[in-house]
Design a protein around this motif. Structure first.
Motif, PDB file in Angstrom:
ATOM      1  N   GLY A 272       0.822  -1.205   0.000  1.00 44.03           N
ATOM      2  CA  GLY A 272       0.000   0.000   0.000  1.00 44.03           C
ATOM      3  C   GLY A 272       0.861   1.262   0.000  1.00 44.03           C
ATOM      4  N   SER A 275      -0.304   7.196   2.843  1.00 41.42           N
ATOM      5  CA  SER A 275      -1.504   8.034   2.717  1.00 41.42           C
ATOM      6  C   SER A 275      -1.549   9.150   3.744  1.00 41.42           C
ATOM      7  N   ARG A 339     -10.133  -1.105   3.517  1.00 42.85           N
ATOM      8  CA  ARG A 339      -9.478   0.087   2.961  1.00 42.85           C
ATOM      9  C   ARG A 339      -8.598   0.764   4.018  1.00 42.85           C
ATOM     10  N   LYS A 340      -9.101   0.835   5.274  1.00 38.62           N
ATOM     11  CA  LYS A 340      -8.304   1.440   6.350  1.00 38.62           C
ATOM     12  C   LYS A 340      -7.051   0.604   6.630  1.00 38.62           C
ATOM     13  N   GLU A 343      -4.509   1.335   3.968  1.00 37.52           N
ATOM     14  CA  GLU A 343      -3.909   2.654   4.134  1.00 37.52           C
ATOM     15  C   GLU A 343      -2.854   2.658   5.237  1.00 37.52           C
ATOM     16  N   LYS A 344      -3.103   1.865   6.305  1.00 34.54           N
ATOM     17  CA  LYS A 344      -2.152   1.814   7.416  1.00 34.54           C
ATOM     18  C   LYS A 344      -1.086   0.738   7.231  1.00 34.54           C
TER      19      LYS A 344
END
Length: 861
Positions: A272, A275, A339-340, A343-344
């Protein structure tokens, strides 16, 4: 003519005489023949019976000899079979002696002797019943080394068991037990002899174990050449070794280049992109020098630097498992969480299916949903390490009255621990986005893996050890921490240093949950720690939640509903058990029947029936939960001996029970008042020794409570039976013992008696033992017919003033000592005015009875 007639007459007479003689002779011969036949038949029958008896007796002996020589696979079965054959043989021999048509005195005596022999065999087998884990070895020692009889049998069996244990240990020490692998060997083809199943705990690869790990061998060689200590596997990265080596492991190529381990995944992992969201991933690794400064634990340092290697004891199969219903019913929440996580950098999306696709589930904690990886397929293949959490019990030993406290919490605790790359394909999952199945793998430690709590606790324990070495009083239960000191200033400095240490090591702190400012009242792990008064209480929210659930259950039960979901009952039971630090052993004592109901479930959602005993426990918690929490528990656990106001010593024998009261007060001065004894009924004598000892404790306690009023006092019950203090503390699985224990605690709760129970050696309880063997000569009663006569003449009588529960003539009665059903102890302390009294006192009390009648001016018919 006359001559002719007379001649014919003579001939006729002669013919009749001859016929009569002939018939008589024939009858005599027939009678003799019949007598001879009868005698001969009886003689033959006796001979045949004797031969049969001899034959059967011989056959019994032959049968016994054959069974004695037969070889059995198990020694216990052989001994039991031979014993039964011997008893059967004796009974058959007795039966033979009793079956003859003419029973002689000798036959009867012989039959009796055989029956007695059979009874002795049964008594001996019962006496030597296998009550030890060592089985027939104890029995063999008992038989071959006779020491004593009767009262010494208990000591004799104990000595026999000790000898058998020593022999068994000696035999085991002679045997060489081969080392067993901590897992089962898998069936694989074309594997060389050095191949090991499972995966290495050190590097995570297949084919070898930790003791033969190539990484360790390279480090060992480096240590030998340069005489340096081994720190971590990263030391090898400093070598200028240009050789390359590789091993093929189940489709994954691991290449060793310059002694650096790199993983070429066939999954094309897509990492990922940043972000702007601050993530704990990689934070601990970036602070590796700081970790090396606080610990030399190579395993923890390797986890921080190279990631956590999942400890597989067996290799799981590749699986594609469907997501659980909880996640399918909440697709929007699951997609948002995925999705979270991307992002992390907690997870990464992969183009190909991971080796194991685990189900996703949604768990609710404090009404807040949380996405969890269901690792039920993976967890059975993991090696479970034994470890202990530091919890509230440890915290009670760490802090004391008057201390100041602070608390702290870590954010995304498990996600600080990264997973080594070669094991991420085992932590895969899938979900449908816009009709397309997409695959993901976890890069960090997920919720759901069985060893997550272990490895996180091990990592944090190094931090706690370091801070304690610096003199700070801190404790951590997973990501929740508590610290303190003896005054505000020192506690403030400790709070500041703990915060800096955690941040210096790379941990993210949930500041919104922390209380860095010292206080003498702090909430931690669901408890309120009040150091001003030195007590710990359950938080009010937990009490209200448990009370609401209990009220719902009681309301439904009052309306006649007795079927409840096993999950609902387990929720109530779990809440009560979690409060054990404050409530104490009453939790175990008053939840046994409720636990039995839950264990009888068909499934967690299936209904189970509440029995009356379980409902009684629920009613107890409804009325007592808040009261018990109001008392709280001491902050520091007291280790010194319990000091009581009264000491009760009691003992029970096979004939009766007895006890006496010991106290430092002068209220008990008369021996008659401080001693008591009684007899068991014929049915009570058949109960177990534990029942008699426990029932003895109840009767002695109730007797002295009635005589001396033990209200608001502390009482210690002393017994030489080890089961008594244990059952009084936590209850028993046997309902008959559990009910007595609960009854004793209810009596103490009603009278506000602080109860303690202790075991003492038999040698220190000899006086109580003597009292239990006394015979009460006044323990007698009159015949029922005589009572009916007087009852019909001058009655009806409504109370028997001198009786016990087994000889009372009325429903109501008074007794010398407490017994079931007794209305009062000591008839002379009761009011006789309002009753028609049936008085049959012991002879020694007749003068006192007459004085009482005269003093109270009672009417005598």
């Amino acid at each position: 003519m006359d001559t002719g007639i007379s001649s014919s007459i003579k001939d006729a007479i002669s013919h009749e005489v001859r016929n009569a003689v002939s018939n008589l002779q024939q009858d005599i011969l027939n009678s003799i023949s019949s007598i001879m036949d009868s005698r001969l038949s009886s003689f033959q029958s006796n001979i045949r019976q004797s031969q049969q008896d001899i034959s059967q007796s011989q056959m019994y002996k032959i049968e016994q000899t054959v069974t004695d020589n037969y070889s059995f696979k198990r020694k216990g079965n052989e001994n039991q079979f031979k014993h039964e054959c011997r008893v059967l043989s004796k009974l058959k021999e007795a039966d033979v002696n009793l079956e003859g048509p003419d029973l002689s005195v000798d036959s009867v005596q012989t039959a009796k002797a055989k029956i007695v022999e059979g009874m002795e065999l049964v008594k001996e087998r019962q006496k030597l019943a296998d009550s030890s884990e060592l089985g027939w070895k104890v029995v063999s020692e008992y038989v071959t080394n006779p020491i004593a009889d009767d009262s010494e049998d208990e000591k004799k069996i104990i000595r026999a068991q000790n000898r058998a244990e020593r022999k068994q240990k000696a035999e085991k020490s002679k045997k060489i037990v081969p080392r067993k692998a901590p897992f089962t060997r898998e069936k694989t083809e074309n594997i060389n002899p050095s191949w090991k199943p499972g995966r290495c705990f050190n590097c995570g690869l297949r084919g070898h174990w930790t003791d033969n790990c190539p990484d360790k061998k390279k480090i060992s060689t480096f240590k030998t050449l340069f005489n340096l200590p081994i720190l971590t596997n990263s030391i090898c990265s400093n070598l200028n070794d240009t050789e390359h080596s590789s091993i093929e492991t189940d489709g994954h190529m691991t290449v060793y280049c310059n002694n650096k381990v790199s993983f070429k995944s066939p999954l094309n992992v897509t990492v990922g992109q940043p972000s702007g969201i601050f993530s704990p991933v990689g934070q601990l690794k970036s602070k590796l020098p700081e970790w090396k400064s606080i610990t030399s634990n190579t395993h923890i340092l390797d986890v921080i630097e190279n990631g956590y290697k999942i400890p597989f004891k067996t290799e799981p199969k590749s699986e594609l498992l469907k997501n659980n219903r909880s996640s399918l019913d909440n697709p929007k929440f699951v997609k948002d969480e995925i999705r979270k996580l991307i992002e992390k950098k907690y997870i990464s999306e992969v183009k190909e299916r991971p080796f194991v696709v685990n189900p996703l589930t949604v768990a609710y904690n404090k009404n807040k949903p949380r996405l969890v990886l269901d690792c039920r397929h993976l967890n059975p293949h993991l090696f479970k390490f034994r470890f202990k959490y530091e919890d509230t019990e440890n915290a009670r030993d760490l802090f004391k009255k008057g201390d100041f406290l602070f608390s702290y919490d870590l954010k995304s605790a498990y996600h600080h621990i990264e997973i080594t790359e070669i094991h991420r394909s085992f932590l895969g999952f899938a979900f449908v986005f816009d009709g397309i199945m997409r695959y993901f793998v976890f890069n960090v430690l997920p919720f759901g893996i069985a060893t997550a709590g272990y490895i996180f606790t091990k990592v944090l324990r190094e931090v706690v050890k370091h801070m304690r070495a610096e003199g700070k009083r801190v404790i951590m239960f997973l990501d929740d921490g508590l610290g303190g000191d003896n005054d505000f200033e020192n506690c403030m400095n400790s709070s500041f240093e703990v915060k800096n240490t955690l941040e210096r090591l790379g941990f993210l702190i949930a500041h919104e949950k922390c209380h860095w400012l010292p206080s003498q009242s702090m909430d931690w792990l669901g408890y309120t720690w009040d150091t001003i008064i030195g007590r710990v209480f359950i938080k009010e929210k937990r009490i209200e939640k448990a009370e609401n659930s209990i009220r719902i259950l009681c309301r439904e039960a009052t309306n006649g509903r007795l079927l409840f979901s096993a999950r609902f009952l387990a929720s109530i039971l779990g809440q009560i058990i979690s409060m054990m630090i404050v409530i104490g052993d009453k939790v175990r004592l008053h939840t046994r029947y409720l636990y039995d109901c839950i264990m009888g479930r068909a499934s967690w959602d299936a209904p189970v029936k509440m029995n009356p005993d379980a409902l009684t426990e629920i009613l107890f918690w409804e009325s007592s939960l808040r009261k018990l929490n109001e008392q709280g528990v001491d902050l520091c656990r007291v280790d010194h001996d319990f000091v009581s106001d009264f000491d009760i010593f009691c003992d029970a024998s096979d004939v009766g029970f007895g006890g006496y009261l010991s106290t430092q007060f002068s209220v008990v001065t008369c021996v008659d008042n401080s001693e008591m004894s009684g007899n068991w009924t014929s049915d009570e004598k058949l109960e177990s020794s534990t029942w008699r000892e426990l029932e003895c404790a109840r009767r002695v306690l109730c007797t002295y409570e009635s005589k001396f009023s033990l209200d608001n006092k502390s009482v210690s019950i002393n017994s030489d039976n080890k089961n008594v203090p244990h059952i009084l503390k936590v209850g028993s699985k046997k309902s008959i013992l559990q009910n007595i224990a609960v009854d004793i605690h209810n009596i103490c709760s009603e009278k506000n008696i602080t109860l303690n129970s202790k075991w003492l050696p038999r040698a220190d309880n000899q006086y109580a033992d003597k009292l239990s063997r006394n015979t009460d000569n006044d323990d007698w009663g009159i015949h029922g017919e005589l009572f009916n006569y007087f009852n019909g003449t001058w009655g009806p009588y409504n109370i028997d003033r001198f009786a016990t529960h087994y000889n009372t003539q009325c429903t109501r009665f008074n007794s010398k000592h407490w017994c079931p059903g007794s209305e009062g102890i000591d008839a002379f302390s009761q009011n006789w005015d309002k009753d028609t009294n049936w008085l049959v006192p012991p002879p020694s009390l007749v003068p006192m009875v007459l004085q009482t009648i005269q003093h109270d001016k009672l009417h005598v018919p």
